[in-house]
Each structure stands twice: as structure tokens, then as C-alpha cells.
Design a protein around this motif. Structure first.
Motif, short mmCIF file in Angstrom:
data_model
loop_
_atom_site.label_atom_id
_atom_site.label_comp_id
_atom_site.label_asym_id
_atom_site.label_seq_id
_atom_site.Cartn_x
_atom_site.Cartn_y
_atom_site.Cartn_z
N ARG B 147 -55.85 -212.56 12.95
CA ARG B 147 -55.74 -213.53 14.04
C ARG B 147 -55.14 -212.85 15.28
O ARG B 147 -55.62 -213.01 16.40
CB ARG B 147 -54.83 -214.66 13.58
N GLU B 148 -54.09 -212.06 15.05
CA GLU B 148 -53.43 -211.39 16.17
C GLU B 148 -54.31 -210.27 16.72
O GLU B 148 -54.34 -210.02 17.92
CB GLU B 148 -52.06 -210.87 15.74
N LEU B 149 -55.02 -209.61 15.84
CA LEU B 149 -55.95 -208.57 16.30
C LEU B 149 -57.02 -209.18 17.19
O LEU B 149 -57.41 -208.62 18.22
CB LEU B 149 -56.59 -207.87 15.10
N GLU B 150 -57.50 -210.35 16.79
CA GLU B 150 -58.52 -211.01 17.59
C GLU B 150 -57.99 -211.33 18.99
O GLU B 150 -58.64 -211.03 20.01
CB GLU B 150 -58.97 -212.30 16.90
N ALA B 151 -56.78 -211.88 19.05
CA ALA B 151 -56.18 -212.20 20.35
C ALA B 151 -56.02 -210.92 21.17
O ALA B 151 -56.34 -210.88 22.36
CB ALA B 151 -54.84 -212.90 20.14
N ALA B 152 -55.53 -209.86 20.52
CA ALA B 152 -55.30 -208.60 21.24
C ALA B 152 -56.62 -208.05 21.78
O ALA B 152 -56.68 -207.50 22.88
CB ALA B 152 -54.64 -207.59 20.31
N THR B 153 -57.69 -208.20 21.01
CA THR B 153 -58.99 -207.68 21.43
C THR B 153 -59.48 -208.41 22.67
O THR B 153 -60.05 -207.81 23.59
CB THR B 153 -60.00 -207.79 20.28
N TRP B 154 -59.26 -209.71 22.71
CA TRP B 154 -59.62 -210.49 23.91
C TRP B 154 -58.79 -210.04 25.11
O TRP B 154 -59.32 -209.81 26.20
CB TRP B 154 -59.38 -211.99 23.66
N ILE B 155 -57.48 -209.92 24.87
CA ILE B 155 -56.60 -209.53 25.99
C ILE B 155 -57.01 -208.16 26.53
O ILE B 155 -57.10 -207.96 27.74
CB ILE B 155 -55.12 -209.53 25.51
N ARG B 156 -57.30 -207.22 25.64
CA ARG B 156 -57.70 -205.89 26.09
C ARG B 156 -59.02 -205.93 26.84
O ARG B 156 -59.19 -205.28 27.88
CB ARG B 156 -57.81 -204.94 24.90
N ALA B 157 -59.98 -206.68 26.31
CA ALA B 157 -61.28 -206.73 26.98
C ALA B 157 -61.13 -207.30 28.39
O ALA B 157 -61.80 -206.87 29.32
CB ALA B 157 -62.26 -207.57 26.16
N ILE B 158 -60.23 -208.27 28.53
CA ILE B 158 -60.07 -208.93 29.82
C ILE B 158 -59.20 -208.11 30.78
O ILE B 158 -59.51 -207.98 31.96
CB ILE B 158 -59.47 -210.35 29.62
N TYR B 159 -58.12 -207.53 30.25
CA TYR B 159 -57.14 -206.91 31.15
C TYR B 159 -57.17 -205.39 31.18
O TYR B 159 -56.66 -204.79 32.12
CB TYR B 159 -55.73 -207.36 30.77
N ASP B 424 -53.64 -215.80 34.52
CA ASP B 424 -53.08 -215.76 33.18
C ASP B 424 -54.00 -216.44 32.19
O ASP B 424 -54.35 -217.60 32.32
CB ASP B 424 -51.71 -216.46 33.19
N PHE B 425 -54.41 -215.67 31.23
CA PHE B 425 -55.28 -216.23 30.21
C PHE B 425 -54.80 -215.79 28.83
O PHE B 425 -54.51 -214.61 28.62
CB PHE B 425 -56.72 -215.75 30.41
N PHE B 426 -54.73 -216.70 27.90
CA PHE B 426 -54.45 -216.33 26.52
C PHE B 426 -55.43 -217.06 25.61
O PHE B 426 -55.64 -218.27 25.76
CB PHE B 426 -53.01 -216.68 26.13
N PRO B 427 -56.07 -216.34 24.70
CA PRO B 427 -57.06 -217.00 23.84
C PRO B 427 -56.39 -217.79 22.72
O PRO B 427 -56.09 -217.22 21.67
CB PRO B 427 -57.87 -215.82 23.28
N ASP B 428 -56.15 -219.07 22.95
CA ASP B 428 -55.53 -219.86 21.88
C ASP B 428 -56.57 -220.29 20.85
O ASP B 428 -57.77 -220.07 21.01
CB ASP B 428 -54.79 -221.08 22.46
#
Lengths: 383, 547
Positions: B147-159, B424-428
């Protein structure tokens, strides 16, 4: 009477991963039974006791989790074809699925369109949605089809704008995609077909209803959505539905426990419910196939590796059901494919061809199954 | 590779029914099919979008709001490529900040820690609660790493500024796909992403496949952790050939090994089931250290000699002798497949498909294959391969557009909204669930072939409906500032600038027509719903669906 005259709808079910036909339609007598028991010491399905297989005939019994299908079999609405499948030499999932869904002659001759697509092209169906398929990605059998709706459910659609803005907005969106026709045709087709599908949903009487309490699970959900569509859209001719998870390399389970039994339960309950639901309204033919069966000998992890022949199922009215059809060569070592797997004696295309000819009065088999010589004689239907 | 002619001959002999076909009829039919296919794939007009914007889409997940305003004249493509090929030299402050503030506590855990905290602990809790009415939600803890890896992958792709790295991570996660949400595998996913995939994207392919073969994630997913002498489990060995290295195009089915061209010279051109069976034997005893017999339950890789089949094997025509030192059999197989010409071709083609076109030109693939082979011993083999693809003339003139897969589509839309550091975006969880409906929830593809690449798989009605709904979701989340658009004369232009970074004359015309059809308010103001509708039209338009 009106129902019977309608063209049947064909529901093509694909069990992905390689379904273990030998634990689905199980040898119950003679030397085949002995071999089966000795090659599958932990996986064998018992013939007696509370998890006993359900008797089909003198040679075969059905997996105990398939009791609803057993009921249909007894009513002669269902036939099994044993030792069915793809006659080519492959034990690769992705090769076998691709070849079967394209109905290609071989791997060197892939076709870039699915057999369902070519069937619809040949019938020159005029409807905008002649086929439905469930999922987020397109199955190969329906590739390159511009009359298909590939959807994940059915619901009413509305743009997130006030009522008076709906029509003009959609018109503009349509124009944006129509512009692509001369630039990127695939894009135009994608957008415009989606708009068609949304409109079809909105023209349904009650797309959001939850009719008829389908069994829970992936397959039940898909079939429930399909039944709603079929009830209000008589122009739909074919539907494809997948159920994955059959690649049981480990701990596939025996009797009523484990992965395999759970999948069979889902298959049996959902398909039977769907059949009973739909056949009172529309004639229906359901075929169930898989890319290959599994090795006769179980592996050390109480699972089975990729094999060859498996079982196909055909359900529907007007069928000579209640039979296990197909040529059975048996499980003796010399009768097996490469001395390891159940042989294929019925090519999947022979079964599909027989349905096309007998049930749909369809003559142009070579356009759907190029390079294939259909050999009639399975006798799925009364002559 | 096997020549097309001998392949045809083989399939004709082997396929029981093939012999019945008049070959010329078949050839004509096939030719027609192929023609149709290529025609529909090639764009009829070449893509018209500023080159930097094209590049940001192909080497990354699309331009950010800032990059959209780039001056195309001052842009040096070659320099950008060189930078992107060395991500370790690119500062990534904003991305690091976002990751830190997301408080993803599993990302830095070692494999043993992950195993202890998210596997063993769950097992203990489950045991302690047996028979009790209250149940813990065991999936929560088990799936925390993925779950955390998924969030991190989104954050990295975006930022992240290291966009090429993120694209390649996405590519290799599909190439070496595992079902990351499976309860057995989910605890290990952070390790798989960090130590196996990310470490090797610019490295040596031979080392890459060894890292994959030894990873607990793959051992659990393709059952090699259970593979033992006697009745071996073929699952991993088969996919090693078919999906990880030589590819299905080099699979010659169930032919006897001796009839494979090159076999006698110890250099089989393709592989058959016999090779799969022997390779399965070679990997017996390679397992994860779990609660099996004679194990310490650390979750790390563990070679268990007692399970190993010590006798001789023949793989791809090469003999692997009996009684080799520990693990040597498996390592020999990895050498054979990593350096095989078929692998060089398969991997090169797949990378070209990702960066250039669904049907990459054959001469290009052959050139890249040569780079792959020339650098087979290099530490940075895959960097050289990627570089060659990006600098190939075909990159600048691909002949066909590619579809954005759902993840690319969603990330690129969000990136276009990223105009300043305040964004600011976080994939909830709610957001990610809806992503599942678009068809590409990360690490959730169940079969080992990974999410599909080519457009014909993704052009489904459900996919498009959910993409369109996603646009409105971004507005509802407050990520699109509707107030910035004044609804003035230039509205049809400014909205395109915002989302595409350029204007298309034909799109302008449609937007103008739309705006002209909307009744104005008393003070000649554009009503709010019309502003929203226009923004939605831009976001939902074809321009954002291709790259």
C-alpha cells in the motif's frame, strides 16, 4: 413461443490459467480410475463419502462442488466434451490463449482479430453493440471489433453538469473525438463507441436495478450485469466473460476445500443462476473453455503443472445434453499426450463450429476459423 | 531466431490440422489481416505537438504545469536524455519532501524487518486470536508495505525530476510482474521495488534476472520456493524463458530438444518444454527462508541443498554436469538465458515498444539488439540500451502515437496541474480505488505477463468512461482551479494551454462553438457550469489520451 424464434445469445466463458479437466470431470471406473488415483494421491476426488463426486455416467463423475451444474446435466441442458482443447503443441498460457481466441492455425500465423470479431463481421450485424465483454482490458477473442462494448458493469450515466448543459456538452465531446477520424482512427473509434455505449445504458429501462440476487463473486457480478443488458438489448448476439485463477501449481485442494473447489463452486452457482434467469426470456447458448488442462501426475506441492487436453462445457436449450461427449482415449501411459497429459481428441473449433452450423445456421465457417476443416459428428444437437 | 520458413514448416508438421490448409489461401488471408492491422495502427497525420512536450510524455509521465511553458527553441533534447540517464545526479528535493511528509514507514525497512513486522507478526496475531470473537484486520498489516509502495510510486511519478527512472521502474515491474497484493507477497514488495527493480534498471541484465530469481517476491509468486527434486514445480522455469528472457516468440512448443536448430552445437536457437523441465530441476532448492523445514524464517533468499536435484541436465543444448557446487546449476541457466540472442531481441523489442511504437520498426530492433549483445558484460548494459533507443532517429519520428495507459493518463493530468510548490496531492485510498476502475491499480495485475502495453488492449468503453469520470474527480478534489479561468474571449486558448501546453486549431473551433452556444448571464458573464464544462472538454479530449 415468441422466445424460441429469437436468435440465441451466445455467452463465451473462458477459464483462464488452465482448468484441471481431470479433477472436474473425473474418471470413476476401471483402469482409468486406478491410474487417476495413483497419479494423484493427494488431489484425487473421492467417489464415496460426504465430498464424493457426482455421478454423470458409467465412466465419469463431476466435481462435488458443481452440484448446480449436475442438476442442469440431469435435465439434459448441459453436455461435457472431454479431452477437448487446442491441438497445437504448446504448454504456454499466453500462446495457447492467444491462438485459441484468434482461432489461428498456428503461432506463426497469428491473425490480429478475434474469432468472435470475425463471426460478427461475417453476419454483417447492423447493431452498434452486437457484442459485450466484461473487464478493464479487451480479450483477444473480440480484438479489432468495432461493435463491441467492453464494460465493467451497467449503470445510468450523466455528465457532472446541470440538466440543460448535458446535450450540448456531449455534442462537443463527440466532435472532439470525431475530429480524430482522419488523424488517429483508433482514438475516434474508442471515444465514439464509448459514447454509444453510454447512450445505450441510458436507454435501458432500469440500468441500476439489482435484479435476481446473483451469487457473490467475480463471475456472479459479471453475469448479473450481463443479464440486465440482455433483457433490454435483444440486438446483443455474443458476450464474453472470463474467470481467472485456474493456474493451480500448488495446493489446489481436494474435495470441497481449496482453490479449485472454490472456483468450481463459483462457476457452478453463477452459471446455473444465469442460465435459469435468462433462458426464460431469451434462448441462450453458453460455452465454457480453457487454454489447456493440467498434468495427470500431481507435483510435489499438491498442485499440477501445465498439461494438454481438458473439458469443454456447452449449455443451452435444444441441446442433446446429459452426456459426456468426445472421444476418450484413457489415461494409460501410451494414450496420453507425450505420455504425460490427457490428449486432445476434440478440437475446440469443432465444438464451436457445430454450434455455429446447427444453432445459428451459419455457413461461412472458413471466415471465422480460417484454415480449419470442420469435422461434424460430435452430435451436440438432435439431427 | 528460427527462420520464418522453418517455423512454418514446423508448425505445419506439428499442428495436426495445419496440413489440411491450402497454404496460399492462408497466406493471402494473413497478409490481409496484417495489412489491416498496420494501417489502423499508423497515424494518418503525424503528431503535431511541440517536441519537448512529446519528450516529456515519452521519457516521463508528461510535462508539469511549469514545463508546459517551456521555450522549445532553447530546449536541448540530447542534454535532457543524458541527464535522465543518470538519475543519481539529479537533485530531487521536492519529491523527497513529499515522500517524507507522507510518512510511509515501511519504505526503508530491510527485507528481514518487513518479514518480521508484516508476515510473522500477522501470523502470531492470528494465532493468538484463534477462537476469539474479535478479529484483527490481518490484511491491513500484511498489505501495508505494498500500500505504501503504491503511494510512493504515485508521489514519485508526479513529483520526481527523475522521470525516466520512474518510467523504467514502471516498465520493469510489468516485465517481472508479481501480484503484489497477494497476502503472501505483499510484505515483500517494498524490498522488491527498492532492491531488485530500482537497483537494476540501468544495470546489467544478467545481474537483474539473478536478483529477480532470488527475490522472495518472485520465489513466492511463481512457486520456486516450493520447487524440489522429484516432482519439480515448473512455474518459475517456464516464465523465466517465456516472459523474463527469450520470450514466447522463441518458444518452439513440445518439439524434441534435439530437433531445435543449434542444439548439437550447444546453442539452441529457441526453447522447448524439455528445456523448461530441465531448468526447473536446475532451480530446485532455491527458496525463500520461511517457515519450511530447516529454515530460520528470516524471509531472505535461502538455498536449500537437500531439495536440490544434483544430477546432470541439458538446457538450450548445453550440458550442466552432475554434482556442481551449490546454486551453480541455476546460475548456469541464468547465464545461458541472459546472453541468448533471443533474449537480446525480445528485451530490445519490448523496450522499443515502450518508447517508440506498439509495432517498432524491425531495423531499429536489430540495431538495439546489437547494443544489448555488445554490452552483455557491461555494468551499465541497460543504460546503453535505453540510450541507444532514445537517440535513435525513429524516436523523433515514430510514425504512430501510443496510448497513455491509465496510470500514465492519470499522472500526466495531475502533473499538468502542478504549477507551483504549493500544489499538494496525495493518493488516498478512495482515489486509488477509483484508479482500479480505470484498469491499472499498481502491482495488482494477477498473471505474470504484467499490464499490457499495446493500445488495442486499453481502448475499452469501461476504460474511457472511467477516464472521463476521473477528470471530474480532480475537479471535485479541488485540484483544478476553475476560478483561474475568466471565461473571456481567450478562454478556448487558455484552457488548452493549461492542459496541453499548446493550441490545436480544430480543438479551438469546437470549444469556441461550444462557448457560443451557451447563454450568457446578465452581465455577459459565462455561467459557472459552462466554465466547468469547457475545462472538462479539454481534460477529456483525445489530446490527453495519447503520447
Amino acid at each position: 413461443m415468441e422466445i424460441k424464434k429469437q436468435k440465441p445469445v451466445w455467452v463465451v466463458v473462458f477459464l483462464r490459467g488452465g482448468m484441471d479437466g481431470l479433477n472436474f470431470v473425473i474418471p470413476n471406473s476401471g483402469s482409468d480410475r486406478e491410474i487417476y488415483e495413483s497419479e494423484r494421491p493427494t488431489l484425487k476426488i473421492a467417489l464415496q463419502g460426504k465430498d464424493a463426486a457426482l455421478k454423470l455416467d458409467e465412466h465419469f463423475s463431476l466435481h462435488p462442488a458443481a452440484k448446480e451444474l449436475h442438476g442442469l446435466y440431469q435435465k439434459e441442458k448441459l453436455a461435457f466434451i472431454h479431452s477437448a482443447g487446442l491441438s497445437l503443441d504448446t504448454r504456454s498460457h499466453f500462446d495457447a490463449q492467444t491462438i485459441m481466441e484468434q482461432a489461428a492455425v498456428s503461432k506463426a500465423n497469428l491473425l490480429h482479430s478475434g474469432w468472435v470479431t470475425r463471426y460478427l463481421n461475417a453476419t454483417q450485424s447492423k447493431s452498434k453493440i452486437a457484442a459485450v465483454s466484461f473487464g478493464q482490458t479487451a480479450p483477444t477473442s473480440i480484438l479489432a471489433c468495432n461493435q463491441a462494448a467492453i464494460i465493467d458493469g451497467v449503470s445510468n450515466h450523466r455528465w457532472p453538469l446541470p440538466n440543460e448543459y448535458q446535450d450540448q456538452f456531449e455534442k462537443s465531446l463527440r466532435s472532439l473525438y470525431a475530429l480524430e477520424t482522419d488523424v488517429r482512427p483508433w482514438m475516434a473509434e474508442w471515444g465514439l463507441q464509448t459514447l454509444e455505449v453510454l447512450n445505450e445504458f441510458n436507454s435501458m429501462a432500469d440500468p441500476n436495478s439489482k435484479a435476481n440476487d446473483y451469487p457473490k463473486g467475480e463471475l456472479g457480478g459479471k453475469l448479473q450485469a450481463l443479464s440486465k443488458l440482455l433483457l433490454s438489448k435483444p440486438e446483443i448476439e455474443v458476450a464474453t466473460v472470463d474467470l481467472g485463477g485456474w493456474d493451480t501449481h500448488r495446493y489446489q485442494g481436494s474435495g470441497l476445500d481449496g482453490t479449485f473447489a472454490n472456483l468450481v463452486t463459483q462457476l457452478s452457482q453463477s452459471l446455473t443462476h444465469f442460465y435459469n434467469d435468462i433462458s426464460s426470456v431469451r434462448p441462450v447458448i453458453i460455452t465454457v473453455q480453457t487454454e489447456f488442462g493440467r498434468r495427470l501426475k500431481e507435483n510435489a506441492n499438491r498442485g499440477t503443472d501445465h498439461g494438454h487436453g481438458s473439458v469443454m462445457m456447452v449449455m443451452g436449450d435444444g441441446l442433446k445434453g446429459g452426456k459426456v461427449l468426445g472421444k476418450w482415449l484413457g489415461l494409460k501411459n501410451e494414450s496420453l499426450y507425450q505420455r504425460a497429459d490427457l490428449a486432445v481428441t476434440s478440437d475446440y473449433r469443432d465444438i464451436l463450429s457445430e454450434i455455429l452450423v446447427k444453432k445459428f445456421d451459419f455457413k461461412q465457417l472458413s471466415s471465422v476459423f480460417p484454415g480449419f476443416q470442420h469435422r461434424p459428428g460430435l452430435n451436440l444437437f438432435p439431427s | 531466431m528460427l527462420s520464418r520458413r522453418s517455423f512454418l514448416k514446423w508448425t505445419r508438421n506439428a499442428g495436426a490440422l495445419g496440413a489440411l490448409v491450402p497454404l496460399h489461401t492462408l497466406a493471402a488471408q494473413i497478409k490481409q489481416q496484417i495489412k489491416k492491422q498496420t494501417e489502423s495502427d499508423v497515424d494518418r497525420q503525424s503528431a503535431s505537438r511541440p517536441f519537448p512536450i512529446y519528450v516529456y510524455h515519452r521519457l516521463g509521465f508528461g510535462p508539469t504545469g511549469v514545463q508546459l511553458e517551456i521555450n522549445a527553441d532553447r530546449y536541448s533534447y540530447e542534454k535532457y536524455v543524458e541527464e535522465q540517464l543518470h538519475p543519481e545526479k539529479i537533485a530531487d528535493v521536492l519529491c523527497d519532501q513529499k515522500l517524507a511528509s507522507a510518512k510511509l514507514s515501511t519504505l526503508s525497512k530491510s527485507n528481514q524487518e518487513l518479514w518480521k513486522d508484516h508476515k510473522l507478526k500477522v501470523d502470531e496475531l492470528k494465532k493468538a486470536q484463534e477462537g476469539k470473537a474479535e478479529k484483527i484486520n490481518e490484511n491491513e498489516l500484511r498489505q501495508q508495505p505494498v500500500r505504501e509502495l503504491e503511494a510512493a510510486t504515485w508521489i514519485r511519478a508526479i513529483y520526481s525530476e527523475r522521470q525516466l527512472q520512474e518510467v523504467l521502474v514502471d516498465f520493469w515491474h510489468d516485465h517481472f510482474s508479481v501480484n503484489g497484493w497477494d497476502g503472501a507477497i505483499s510484505p515483500t514488495m517494498v524490498h522488491y521495488d527498492r532492491e531488485v527493480i530500482r537497483k537494476n534498471i540501468f544495470g546489467n541484465f544478467r545481474e537483474f534476472i539473478e536478483a529477480v530469481a532470488r527475490s522472495p517476491s518472485m520465489l513466492l509468486y511463481l512457486d520456486n520456493g516450493l520447487n524440489q527434486s522429484g516432482n519439480p514445480n515448473e512455474n518459475f522455469a517456464r516464465e523465466l524463458f517465456e516472459l523474463h528472457t527469450l520470450g514466447a516468440e522463441n518458444y518452439l512448443g513440445t518439439l524434441p530438444r534435439k530437433s531445435v536448430p543449434g542444439y548439437g552445437l550447444g546453442k539452441s536457437k529457441g526453447y522447448v518444454d524439455g528445456d523448461v523441465y530441465e531448468a526447473a530441476r536446475a532451480f530446485t532448492g532455491w527458496r525463500e527462508d520461511s517457515n519450511q523445514k530447516d529454515a530460520n524464517n528470516t524471509g531472505d533468499f535461502n538455498y536449500y541443498d537437500t531439495w536440490h536435484d544434483r544430477f546432470q541436465k541439458i538446457v538450450l543444448g548445453r550440458e550442466i554436469p552432475e554434482y556442481q557446487p551449490p546454486m551453480k546449476d541455476g546460475l548456469d541457466v541464468l547465464d545461458l538465458v541472459a546472453h541468448h540472442e533471443g533474449t537480446a531481441y525480445f528485451i530490445s523489442k519490448k523496450l522499443c515498444r515502450r518508447f517508440i511504437s506498439d509495432h517498432p520498426p524491425e531495423p531499429l530492433v536489430r540495431r538495439i539488439k546489437k547494443v544489448f549483445l555488445d554490452h552483455r558484460k557491461s555494468k551499465d548494459q541497460l543504460r546503453q540500451v535505453v540510450k541507444a533507443i532514445l537517440l535513435a532517429p525513429e524516436f523523433k519520428n515514430p510514425g504512430a502515437t501510443k496510448i497513455k495507459r491509465p496510470f500514465e493518463y492519470s499522472v500526466s493530468l495531475i502533473r499538468s496541474l502542478r504549477r507551483d510548490a504549493m500544489f499538494d496531492f496525495f493518493p488516498d485510498e478512495e482515489f486509488l480505488k477509483k484508479q482500479g476502475a480505470l484498469g491499472q491499480r499498481l502491482f495488482q495485475w494477477k498473471t505474470p505477463d504484467g499490464y499490457p502495453e499495446n493500445k488495442e488492449r486499453w481502448t475499452t468503453s469501461s476504460g474511457m468512461m472511467h477516464r472521463w469520470q476521473f477528470c471530474n474527480q480532480l475537479i471535485d478534489k479541488g485540484l483544478v482551479d476553475l476560478m483561474q479561468f475568466k471565461g473571456d474571449e481567450q478562454f478556448h486558448r487558455s484552457v488548452q494551454k493549461t492542459f496541453f501546453g499548446y493550441e490545436s486549431e480544430s480543438v479551438s473551433k469546437i470549444l469556441q462553438n461550444y462557448l457560443a452556444s451557451v447563454p450568457r448571464e446578465k452581465n455577459n458573464q459565462l455561467p459557472h457550469p459552462a466554465v466547468k464544462a469547457t475545462v472538462l472538454l479539454a481534460m477529456m479530449s483525445p489530446e490527453l489520451q495519447w503520447k
